[in-house]
Design a protein around this motif. Structure first.
Motif, short mmCIF file in Angstrom:
data_model
loop_
_atom_site.label_atom_id
_atom_site.label_comp_id
_atom_site.label_asym_id
_atom_site.label_seq_id
_atom_site.Cartn_x
_atom_site.Cartn_y
_atom_site.Cartn_z
N LEU A 259 0.83 -1.21 0.00
CA LEU A 259 0.00 0.00 0.00
C LEU A 259 0.86 1.26 0.00
O LEU A 259 0.58 2.22 -0.73
CB LEU A 259 -0.92 0.00 1.22
N GLU A 260 1.91 1.26 0.82
CA GLU A 260 2.77 2.44 0.89
C GLU A 260 3.52 2.66 -0.42
O GLU A 260 3.60 3.80 -0.92
CB GLU A 260 3.75 2.29 2.05
N ALA A 261 4.05 1.58 -1.00
CA ALA A 261 4.74 1.71 -2.28
C ALA A 261 3.79 2.17 -3.38
O ALA A 261 4.15 3.03 -4.21
CB ALA A 261 5.38 0.37 -2.66
N ALA A 262 2.57 1.63 -3.39
CA ALA A 262 1.60 2.04 -4.41
C ALA A 262 1.24 3.50 -4.26
O ALA A 262 1.09 4.23 -5.26
CB ALA A 262 0.35 1.16 -4.30
N ARG A 263 1.08 3.97 -3.04
CA ARG A 263 0.74 5.37 -2.81
C ARG A 263 1.82 6.29 -3.39
O ARG A 263 1.52 7.31 -4.02
CB ARG A 263 0.60 5.62 -1.30
N ILE A 264 3.07 5.91 -3.21
CA ILE A 264 4.19 6.73 -3.69
C ILE A 264 4.35 6.61 -5.20
O ILE A 264 4.56 7.61 -5.90
CB ILE A 264 5.47 6.31 -2.96
N LEU A 265 4.23 5.41 -5.73
CA LEU A 265 4.53 5.17 -7.14
C LEU A 265 3.43 5.63 -8.08
O LEU A 265 3.69 5.91 -9.25
CB LEU A 265 4.81 3.68 -7.36
N THR A 266 2.21 5.69 -7.59
CA THR A 266 1.10 6.09 -8.47
C THR A 266 1.38 7.43 -9.14
O THR A 266 1.12 7.61 -10.34
CB THR A 266 -0.22 6.15 -7.67
N ALA A 267 1.92 8.37 -8.37
CA ALA A 267 2.23 9.68 -8.93
C ALA A 267 3.70 9.82 -9.31
O ALA A 267 4.07 10.81 -9.96
CB ALA A 267 1.86 10.77 -7.92
N GLY A 268 4.53 8.83 -8.95
CA GLY A 268 5.97 9.04 -9.07
C GLY A 268 6.70 8.23 -10.12
O GLY A 268 7.89 8.43 -10.33
N LEU A 269 6.02 7.29 -10.78
CA LEU A 269 6.70 6.48 -11.78
C LEU A 269 6.96 7.27 -13.06
O LEU A 269 6.21 8.21 -13.37
CB LEU A 269 5.87 5.24 -12.12
N PRO A 270 7.99 6.91 -13.81
CA PRO A 270 8.21 7.54 -15.10
C PRO A 270 7.01 7.36 -16.02
O PRO A 270 6.23 6.40 -15.89
CB PRO A 270 9.44 6.81 -15.65
N ALA A 271 6.84 8.26 -16.95
CA ALA A 271 5.70 8.23 -17.87
C ALA A 271 5.65 6.91 -18.62
O ALA A 271 6.67 6.38 -19.06
CB ALA A 271 5.81 9.39 -18.85
N GLY A 272 4.44 6.36 -18.73
CA GLY A 272 4.21 5.16 -19.52
C GLY A 272 4.33 3.87 -18.74
O GLY A 272 3.85 2.83 -19.20
N VAL A 273 4.96 3.89 -17.59
CA VAL A 273 5.12 2.66 -16.81
C VAL A 273 3.78 2.32 -16.13
O VAL A 273 3.15 3.17 -15.49
CB VAL A 273 6.21 2.82 -15.74
N GLY A 274 3.33 1.08 -16.30
CA GLY A 274 2.07 0.64 -15.71
C GLY A 274 2.25 0.17 -14.28
O GLY A 274 3.32 -0.29 -13.88
N LEU A 275 1.17 0.28 -13.49
CA LEU A 275 1.22 -0.14 -12.10
C LEU A 275 -0.13 -0.69 -11.67
O LEU A 275 -1.16 -0.03 -11.84
CB LEU A 275 1.59 1.04 -11.19
N SER A 276 -0.11 -1.89 -11.12
CA SER A 276 -1.30 -2.50 -10.54
C SER A 276 -0.96 -3.07 -9.18
O SER A 276 0.21 -3.34 -8.87
CB SER A 276 -1.84 -3.63 -11.43
N VAL A 277 -1.99 -3.27 -8.37
CA VAL A 277 -1.86 -3.91 -7.06
C VAL A 277 -2.85 -5.06 -7.00
O VAL A 277 -4.00 -4.93 -7.45
CB VAL A 277 -2.15 -2.90 -5.93
N ALA A 278 -2.41 -6.18 -6.46
CA ALA A 278 -3.31 -7.30 -6.14
C ALA A 278 -3.09 -7.68 -4.69
O ALA A 278 -1.98 -8.10 -4.31
CB ALA A 278 -3.04 -8.50 -7.05
N LEU A 279 -4.11 -7.49 -3.88
CA LEU A 279 -4.09 -7.97 -2.50
C LEU A 279 -4.89 -9.26 -2.48
O LEU A 279 -6.08 -9.29 -2.79
CB LEU A 279 -4.69 -6.92 -1.56
N LEU A 280 -4.21 -10.33 -2.11
CA LEU A 280 -4.68 -11.68 -2.40
C LEU A 280 -5.23 -12.38 -1.17
O LEU A 280 -4.70 -12.25 -0.07
CB LEU A 280 -3.53 -12.50 -3.00
N ASP A 281 -6.26 -13.15 -1.39
CA ASP A 281 -6.89 -13.95 -0.35
C ASP A 281 -6.45 -15.40 -0.53
O ASP A 281 -5.94 -15.80 -1.60
CB ASP A 281 -8.41 -13.83 -0.47
N GLY A 282 -6.65 -16.21 0.49
CA GLY A 282 -6.46 -17.65 0.35
C GLY A 282 -5.03 -18.12 0.23
O GLY A 282 -4.80 -19.27 -0.18
#
Length: 418
Positions: A259-282
């Protein structure tokens, strides 16, 4: 105030306090250990969805079936004795229920015996430490149940497992080493004196439930650009009656880092780089959430670089890194990030969701940085080291940032396990 998006600026944004607050929430009493399919798991999921929604990503959840999840529905009352008196065993410390146990509601009283030696009829058979459960099953006709030795952690707790064998034909209890030694000695003496006994039940049912993954697309990738997927499992093994299993290090810490990395990277990654998060169950029942997700990714033709975090409680030496799939470039980026952030890395087992992604052909790495009180009441938030949280988050942020800026070919000293 302008937010810096260079790597140094991104690393400066990491907040251990924010992650500590996340862990405290996920490990709190109302979430009840976050077992898959439980009300506590649903409460955790709702809270996590809110956290990711705040990042303005494309949110969705995905359900999948989970069969036969073991659940202790009553604290087992177990007493044993001999000519010197009786002793009540403490649930979670001296005695617990083996995942292969049959479900018995009513207590069964029987004489003590030694598996493979004594007539099993009507006896609780103590399985010697060197004998496997499989071998113990060879001569159990008419036995009351089996007693298996199990190690305990530094605070004297037995660990809980949800993934394991199918239920067997008998009640099976696990004993801490000291109790096992004492009851084995009593069982051996009982063969001559006939006065050793045990009285106990194994209230363990198996529920069919629904697991639910949480997905957030935070940045779409440009055509042909790097696409990053950050993952961690949010489920735990769940509380038992009268026993809290907070699941702080395993794996509220991994969720907090993602969560912390996603919060920072959402606005901070270089242009064009994709970002997703999967919080997994089971994950605790066999990494079923990541298995479900890999099937979806393959059907979509996706090819993300997967970074999974499982256990960031206390870094003792180097962080363990396990690679799967075509992960050489991802490992090289992690190497470079480790050198930049000062986090030592070493190849080591990280037996978690990363293996499902790697096995499905995705470039995947798992990162582990220690956990205390594995699957026991000792896995509490106060055992988590804030400095470790910060170090692993900076490692993940640096790896992700370098993925969009580093040369296409990098060397890796960690090793590419395919």
């Amino acid at each position: 105030m302008t937010t810096r998006t260079d790597l140094t600026g991104l690393l400066d944004q990491v907040s251990a306090d924010r992650m500590t607050d996340t862990i405290a929430t996920l490990a709190s009493g109302p979430l009840a250990g976050r077992r898959v399919g439980s009300p506590g798991g649903a409460a955790a999921r709702a809270w996590l969805v809110d956290q990711l929604t705040a990042l303005d990503g494309e949110m969705r959840t995905e359900d999948f079936p989970v069969r036969a999840v073991p659940q202790v529905y009553e604290a087992p009352e177990v007493t044993w004795g001999d000519r010197n008196g009786s002793r009540r065993l403490v649930f979670g410390r001296q005695v617990a229920i083996h995942p292969a146990s049959a479900d018995t509601v009513d207590a069964i009283r029987g004489a003590l015996g030694v598996a493979g030696t004594d007539d099993p009829a009507g006896r609780w058979l103590v399985v010697p430490a060197e004998m496997s459960l499989f071998d113990a099953y060879r001569d159990i006709h008419g036995a009351a149940g089996l007693l298996i030795r199990r190690p305990v952690d530094a605070e004297g707790w037995q660990f809980t497992m949800l993934a394991g064998p199918d239920p067997g034909p008998l009640p099976v209890l696990t004993l801490d080493p000291d109790t096992h030694h004492a009851i084995l000695a009593a069982a051996a003496a009982a063969a001559a004196e006939g006065d050793g006994w045990l009285d106990g039940a194994t209230p363990l049912r198996r529920d069919d439930v629904t697991g639910t993954n949480i997905h957030a697309r935070l940045r779409p990738p440009a055509p042909g650009a790097v696409d990053l997927l950050l993952t961690a499992h949010y489920d735990g093994v769940g509380d038992h009656p009268g026993l809290r299993l907070p699941a702080a290090s395993d794996n509220a810490t991994g969720v907090a880092v993602v969560l912390e990395a996603a919060r920072i990277l959402t606005a901070g990654l270089p242009a064009g780089v994709g970002l997703s998060v999967a919080l997994l169950d089971g994950e605790e029942v066999g990494a079923l959430g990541s298995a479900h997700h890999t099937t979806q990714l393959r059907a979509e033709g996706a090819a993300p670089l997967v970074i999974n975090v499982d256990g960031a409680g206390r870094l003792d030496g180097a962080a363990a890194v396990e690679a799967g799939g075509p992960a050489h470039r991802l490992l090289a980026l992690l190497d470079q990030a480790g050198r930049h952030t000062g986090v030592p890395l070493a190849a080591g087992p990280v037996a978690s969701d990363n293996r499902r992604y790697g096995g499905a052909g995705f470039a995947a790495i798992g990162i582990g940085a220690g956990m205390g009180g594995y699957h026991s009441p000792a896995d509490t938030p106060d055992k988590v080291d804030p400095a470790t949280l910060g170090a692993i988050t900076r490692l993940v942020v640096a790896t992700a940032h370098l993925a969009g800026t580093a040369p296409a070919t990098l060397a890796s000293s960690i090793g590419d396990q395919r």
